[in-house]
Design a protein around this motif. Structure first.
Motif, PDB file in Angstrom:
ATOM      1  N   VAL A  80       8.647  -8.206   3.754  1.00  0.00           N
ATOM      2  CA  VAL A  80       9.434  -7.391   4.677  1.00  0.00           C
ATOM      3  C   VAL A  80       8.734  -7.436   6.030  1.00  0.00           C
ATOM      4  CG1 VAL A  80      10.527  -5.955   2.925  1.00  0.00           C
ATOM      5  CG2 VAL A  80       8.307  -5.276   3.827  1.00  0.00           C
ATOM      6  N   ASN A  82       7.993  -6.228   9.891  1.00  0.00           N
ATOM      7  CA  ASN A  82       8.060  -5.163  10.879  1.00  0.00           C
ATOM      8  C   ASN A  82       8.666  -5.721  12.162  1.00  0.00           C
ATOM      9  OD1 ASN A  82       6.880  -3.366   9.131  1.00  0.00           O
ATOM     10  ND2 ASN A  82       4.897  -3.319  10.157  1.00  0.00           N
ATOM     11  N   THR A  86      11.647  -1.189  13.463  1.00  0.00           N
ATOM     12  CA  THR A  86      11.495  -0.870  12.038  1.00  0.00           C
ATOM     13  C   THR A  86      10.057  -1.106  11.589  1.00  0.00           C
ATOM     14  OG1 THR A  86      13.775  -1.552  11.607  1.00  0.00           O
ATOM     15  CG2 THR A  86      12.321  -1.384   9.706  1.00  0.00           C
ATOM     16  N   HIS A  87       9.523  -0.116  10.905  1.00  0.00           N
ATOM     17  CA  HIS A  87       8.180  -0.233  10.318  1.00  0.00           C
ATOM     18  C   HIS A  87       8.335  -0.094   8.809  1.00  0.00           C
ATOM     19  CE1 HIS A  87       3.780   0.037  10.220  1.00  0.00           C
ATOM     20  NE2 HIS A  87       3.990   0.835   9.166  1.00  0.00           N
ATOM     21  N   ASN A  88       7.765  -1.036   8.076  1.00  0.00           N
ATOM     22  CA  ASN A  88       7.846  -1.041   6.613  1.00  0.00           C
ATOM     23  C   ASN A  88       6.539  -0.530   6.017  1.00  0.00           C
ATOM     24  OD1 ASN A  88      10.475  -2.559   6.040  1.00  0.00           O
ATOM     25  ND2 ASN A  88       9.473  -3.838   7.575  1.00  0.00           N
ATOM     26  N   THR A 138      11.466   4.712  15.976  1.00  0.00           N
ATOM     27  CA  THR A 138      11.157   3.678  14.989  1.00  0.00           C
ATOM     28  C   THR A 138      11.572   4.157  13.602  1.00  0.00           C
ATOM     29  OG1 THR A 138       9.293   2.885  16.302  1.00  0.00           O
ATOM     30  CG2 THR A 138       9.336   2.248  13.980  1.00  0.00           C
ATOM     31  N   GLN A 139      12.398   3.356  12.961  1.00  0.00           N
ATOM     32  CA  GLN A 139      12.817   3.658  11.594  1.00  0.00           C
ATOM     33  C   GLN A 139      11.694   3.239  10.649  1.00  0.00           C
ATOM     34  OE1 GLN A 139      16.018   1.186  10.149  1.00  0.00           O
ATOM     35  NE2 GLN A 139      16.208   2.338   8.253  1.00  0.00           N
ATOM     36  N   ILE A 140      11.405   4.074   9.661  1.00  0.00           N
ATOM     37  CA  ILE A 140      10.399   3.747   8.647  1.00  0.00           C
ATOM     38  C   ILE A 140      11.121   3.477   7.340  1.00  0.00           C
ATOM     39  CG2 ILE A 140       8.363   4.518   7.372  1.00  0.00           C
ATOM     40  CD1 ILE A 140       7.754   6.353   9.800  1.00  0.00           C
ATOM     41  N   ARG A 141      10.887   2.283   6.791  1.00  0.00           N
ATOM     42  CA  ARG A 141      11.463   1.917   5.493  1.00  0.00           C
ATOM     43  C   ARG A 141      10.348   1.900   4.468  1.00  0.00           C
ATOM     44  NH1 ARG A 141      15.803  -2.328   4.878  1.00  0.00           N
ATOM     45  NH2 ARG A 141      15.927  -1.070   3.013  1.00  0.00           N
ATOM     46  N   VAL A 142      10.530   2.641   3.397  1.00  0.00           N
ATOM     47  CA  VAL A 142       9.543   2.701   2.325  1.00  0.00           C
ATOM     48  C   VAL A 142      10.066   1.864   1.164  1.00  0.00           C
ATOM     49  CG1 VAL A 142       8.269   4.188   0.743  1.00  0.00           C
ATOM     50  CG2 VAL A 142       8.783   4.991   3.063  1.00  0.00           C
ATOM     51  N   TRP A 143       9.253   0.903   0.737  1.00  0.00           N
ATOM     52  CA  TRP A 143       9.600  -0.001  -0.359  1.00  0.00           C
ATOM     53  C   TRP A 143       8.801   0.382  -1.587  1.00  0.00           C
ATOM     54  CZ3 TRP A 143      13.519  -3.315   0.659  1.00  0.00           C
ATOM     55  CH2 TRP A 143      13.830  -3.527   2.001  1.00  0.00           C
ATOM     56  N   TYR A 151       5.748  -6.106  -2.885  1.00  0.00           N
ATOM     57  CA  TYR A 151       6.064  -6.329  -1.479  1.00  0.00           C
ATOM     58  C   TYR A 151       4.835  -6.687  -0.658  1.00  0.00           C
ATOM     59  CZ  TYR A 151      10.515  -4.234  -2.639  1.00  0.00           C
ATOM     60  OH  TYR A 151      11.730  -3.978  -3.205  1.00  0.00           O
TER      61      TYR A 151
END
Length: 191
Positions: A80, A82, A86-88, A138-143, A151
């Motif tokens: 994924v 960044n 967006t920050h993963n 900044t959207q943070i996406r948690v995987w 990941y």
């Protein structure tokens, strides 16, 4: 925890059940030959080679394997990326699934129930505790890693690194930046 590990190692050594040199060799392997250096190489290659970056995005398992990094808990990977918006961030909410072949030994905090629950509930606060402050936009996406899929976060390439070779770029990539609890080092920090 460290005191317990030392006590257990001492007891097992005294009973002749383990060889401290063998334990040191295993730890050395995971700290220097397996793990974060491998992942840093993958990230640096993605930063310098758009075709590899696209392959990594589409089939991370095959792209990573092409560099010779396979094995324990790295059989099924997804990368994924960044971006400025967006920050993963990666967590394993059920246990501690972790891609050893590209990140090495998992940090103690990664396995901790507090990280595993709070990373999902309030990732921005967890990132702040790691020293990562992102803009509110900044959207943070948690995987959530699982036994079937792990990941690798490809952090944003630091500014001022145009023309750098893979080795110099890899020095800017940290384990935490590949988990998403850190950023790649700024120019001057990793050299």
């Amino acid at each position: 925890m460290q005191a317990r590990v030392r006590a257990l190692e001492t007891l097992l050594t005294e009973k002749g059940l383990i060889d401290p040199a063998a334990i040191d060799a295993i730890v050395e392997t995971y700290e220097t030959k397996v793990g974060p250096r491998n992942g840093a190489h993958v990230v640096a290659k993605a930063w310098t080679n758009p075709a590899f970056a696209e392959w990594l995005r589409v089939d991370a398992t095959a792209a990573i394997e092409s560099l010779g990094y396979t094995g324990r808990q790295g059989e099924h990977m997804r990368a994924v990326f960044n971006t400025p918006g967006t920050h993963n961030m990666v967590v394993c909410t059920l246990c501690s699934c972790y891609p050893w072949s590209v990140l090495g030994l998992p940090p103690v905090w990664y396995k901790a129930p507090a990280y595993r629950s709070r990373a999902v509930i309030n990732p921005r606060a967890v990132l702040s505790e790691f020293g990562v402050t992102l803009s509110p936009e900044t959207q943070i996406r948690v995987w959530d890693s699982t036994a079937e899929l792990r990941y690798l976060v490809v952090p944003e390439r630091p500014a001022g690194t145009e023309g750098w070779d893979e080795a110099a770029l890899a020095a800017l990539v940290t384990r935490d930046s590949m988990i998403g609890t850190g950023l790649a080092l700024a120019v001057g920090d990793g050299q």
